[in-house]
Write a protein that holds these residues in place. Structure first.
Motif, PDB file in Angstrom:
ATOM      1  N   ASP A 487       1.054  -1.186   0.060  1.00  0.00           N
ATOM      2  CA  ASP A 487      -0.156  -0.024   0.117  1.00  0.00           C
ATOM      3  C   ASP A 487       0.755   1.351  -0.010  1.00  0.00           C
ATOM      4  O   ASP A 487       0.461   2.263  -0.217  1.00  0.00           O
ATOM      5  CB  ASP A 487      -0.872  -0.057   1.215  1.00  0.00           C
ATOM      6  CG  ASP A 487      -1.829  -1.191   1.124  1.00  0.00           C
ATOM      7  OD1 ASP A 487      -2.173  -1.584   0.091  1.00  0.00           O
ATOM      8  OD2 ASP A 487      -2.210  -1.410   2.195  1.00  0.00           O
ATOM      9  N   LYS A 492       0.229  -0.995  -6.473  1.00  0.00           N
ATOM     10  CA  LYS A 492      -1.009  -1.078  -5.878  1.00  0.00           C
ATOM     11  C   LYS A 492      -1.613   0.146  -4.984  1.00  0.00           C
ATOM     12  O   LYS A 492      -2.527   0.161  -4.303  1.00  0.00           O
ATOM     13  CB  LYS A 492      -1.372  -2.295  -5.185  1.00  0.00           C
ATOM     14  CG  LYS A 492      -1.197  -3.604  -5.868  1.00  0.00           C
ATOM     15  CD  LYS A 492      -1.494  -4.739  -5.088  1.00  0.00           C
ATOM     16  CE  LYS A 492      -1.594  -5.957  -5.925  1.00  0.00           C
ATOM     17  NZ  LYS A 492      -1.390  -7.151  -5.371  1.00  0.00           N
ATOM     18  N   ASP A 494      -2.778   3.435  -3.445  1.00  0.00           N
ATOM     19  CA  ASP A 494      -3.895   4.183  -3.744  1.00  0.00           C
ATOM     20  C   ASP A 494      -3.733   5.518  -3.935  1.00  0.00           C
ATOM     21  O   ASP A 494      -3.178   6.256  -3.016  1.00  0.00           O
ATOM     22  CB  ASP A 494      -5.102   3.723  -2.863  1.00  0.00           C
ATOM     23  CG  ASP A 494      -6.468   4.522  -2.964  1.00  0.00           C
ATOM     24  OD1 ASP A 494      -6.395   5.178  -3.790  1.00  0.00           O
ATOM     25  OD2 ASP A 494      -7.405   4.360  -2.155  1.00  0.00           O
TER      26      ASP A 494
END
Ligand code: PHE
Length: 509
Positions: A487, A492, A494
């Motif tokens: 993350d 991936k 956001d």
């Protein structure tokens, strides 16, 4: 007319003959405006000081859907009562067919509790069964009833005061729910007018040419208005923390080393660091080797010779590893596995100068390891490295500089554990107590570079190097409360998380 304009007119008109609109919600309801529209108009009229408004906030009760349905058709107990004949009995079963299921479910018991009705049970033999059947008859006990529940619900709906005990009873029956109510009380403002002139927002060339700017009323600046979020590039959390750490090193008098080479030779990544050629880290399972170009062309020949000697047969008070050192192995290109390769190049450069100058160096950049990817590991990460090169440094100096450095990151409780690196002796793992996680977490690795590494470079014998390394990802994840490294870094991530992340300041807890 536009509803906002209509609401504005209605408010200003009302204020002409009344001192106050005590409740914007009631005003909106009684004049048929949506309260959202009224709210916007109130804000705009306040802006031009045409009115003054005070916000009022209250916990109020609102009807649930079930509550609302009883306002129309009466409480279930009254509906039940009314379904009974004025005289004589009726079979419960027959009522079930006549009544709404919820009314049939709640009505009878409430009517019994209120002593409005009597129930009479009778057992009857059933043909073909040994068990008798119970049949229930209902009859009225009184002639008429009042629908208090409906009256209460109506009062709540109208916002009238209701006894706390009664509200409690309605709440238990899930007929009312608490609701935060927001509205305004409104009075005339210092600039009150019945019809607001539209204030100009811009002074144009035409206004000046025509000269009508003299008569125009301009809208005042609203300095407390919220601005639109600016759509620009946002800094990745890793880069933000990287910059903070760069600043910490700079404040401590360190210079940044040039780390702009991901591709390194095995010589600078391993051999120069006295890491033997059979060391498991040099396996392709742990290191990414390059196919093209697979080998390096240039290595400093005389230094290479001294490195070879120290591996094979030692020197400088060391026995070496006593194995057959191979140039081929040293020439293999790889993606650097640590930034200590850069530190090594810098120390070698330093050793080539005519007279020795003490140095404090740091770097923060990417390194690569052939590792299985999981929540806390990626095949690439960022390494932070600091080193001090000076005469007569001791382990005490290392402990001191680590305390200083880590306390600037907000880590004040440190513990050290003996460790092993081929290029440092002694070596220490660094642990810090994490107040949030309530445990000791490993935060870095450190040590004093071995003479087998420093002396072949040509550094004076009394020069020592103390150094430490840590990952950039670990403190960033702790600071930002991210528990999966994917993350934080990689495809991936956001974007919204990056846009909305608050700034995290190191050292402030
Ligand atoms: N190179 C070490 C690592 O990869 C870190 C380190 C740097 C250790 C300097 C000691 C001295 O973890």
């Amino acid at each position: 007319m536009d509803p906002a304009k209509a609401a504005e007119n209605a408010i200003l008109e009302h204020l002409q003959s009344h001192d106050e609109i005590p409740d914007s919600q009631k005003f909106a309801a009684s004049s048929g405006f949506d309260h959202g529209v009224v709210e916007n108009v109130v804000k705009s009229l306040c802006g031009s000081r045409t009115i003054e408004a005070n916000e009022i906030k209250e916990e109020r009760w609102a009807l649930t859907d079930e509550g609302k349905s009883y306002v129309d058709s009466g409480s279930p107990e009254v509906q039940f009562f009314r379904a009974l004949p004025s005289e004589g009995e009726i079979l419960m079963k027959d009522l079930e067919k006549k009544l709404d299921p919820t009314v049939y479910k709640v009505g009878p018991s409430a009517a019994v509790v209120n002593k409005w009705v009597t129930m009479r049970k009778e057992k009857r033999e059933v043909r073909g069964s040994t068990k008798p059947e119970t049949i229930v008859y209902v009859s009225r006990k009184i002639n008429d009833v009042e629908d208090k529940v409906k009256d209460l619900l109506q009062k709540v709906e109208a916002g009238e005061a209701v006894d706390e005990k009664d509200v409690d009873a309605l709440k238990r029956r899930k007929l009312v729910i608490p609701q935060t109510w927001r509205g305004y009380s409104i009075r005339k403002g210092p600039e009150y007018v019945l019809v607001r002139e539209k204030a100009a927002t811009d002074l144009t060339r035409e206004h000046i040419q025509r000269g009508d700017w003299k008569q125009l009323k301009f809208k005042e600046y609203n300095l407390s208005a919220q601005v639109q979020p600016i759509q620009i590039g946002y800094v990745q959390p890793l880069l933000e923390v990287k910059e903070e750490i760069q600043n910490i090193f700079l404040q401590m008098g360190f210079e940044e080393m040039p780390t702009n080479n991901y591709v390194e030779s095995s010589f600078w990544n391993f051999d120069a660091l006295f890491q033997p050629q059979q060391h498991p880290a040099r396996d392709s399972h742990d290191t990414f080797f390059l196919k093209v170009p697979s080998t390096t062309r240039q290595l400093p020949e005389d230094y290479l010779e001294r490195v070879k000697q120290v591996h094979q047969s030692g020197g400088y008070g060391s026995k070496g590893y006593e194995y057959d050192w191979k140039r081929d192995e040293a020439e293999k290109n790889l993606l650097r596995t640590h930034t200590t390769a850069v530190s090594t190049r810098m120390l070698y450069k330093l050793a080539q100068q005519k007279s020795f100058v003490p140095k404090r160096y740091f770097s923060i950049d990417r390194v690569f390891r052939n590792e299985a990817v999981d929540r806390t590991h990626l095949a690439e990460f960022h390494q932070i490295e600091g080193l001090i090169c000076d005469r007569g440094l001791t382990l005490g100096d290392l402990l001191g500089v680590l305390e200083d450095f880590f306390s600037r990151l907000g880590m004040t409780k440190l513990r050290f554990k003996p460790a092993y690196n081929p290029y440092t002796e002694p070596s220490m793992e660094i642990f810090s107590y994490h107040d949030g996680l309530k445990k000791w977490v490993e935060v870095g690795n450190s040590g004093m570079f071995r003479p087998e590494m420093l002396l072949p470079m040509g550094l004076p014998e009394d020069v020592n190097v103390i150094a430490w390394g840590l990952s950039l990802e670990r403190p960033t994840m702790i600071l930002y409360g991210i528990d999966n490294i994917r993350d934080l870094f990689g495809h991936k991530v956001d974007f919204d998380v990056i846009k909305n992340n608050p700034l995290c300041r190191l050292g402030l807890q």
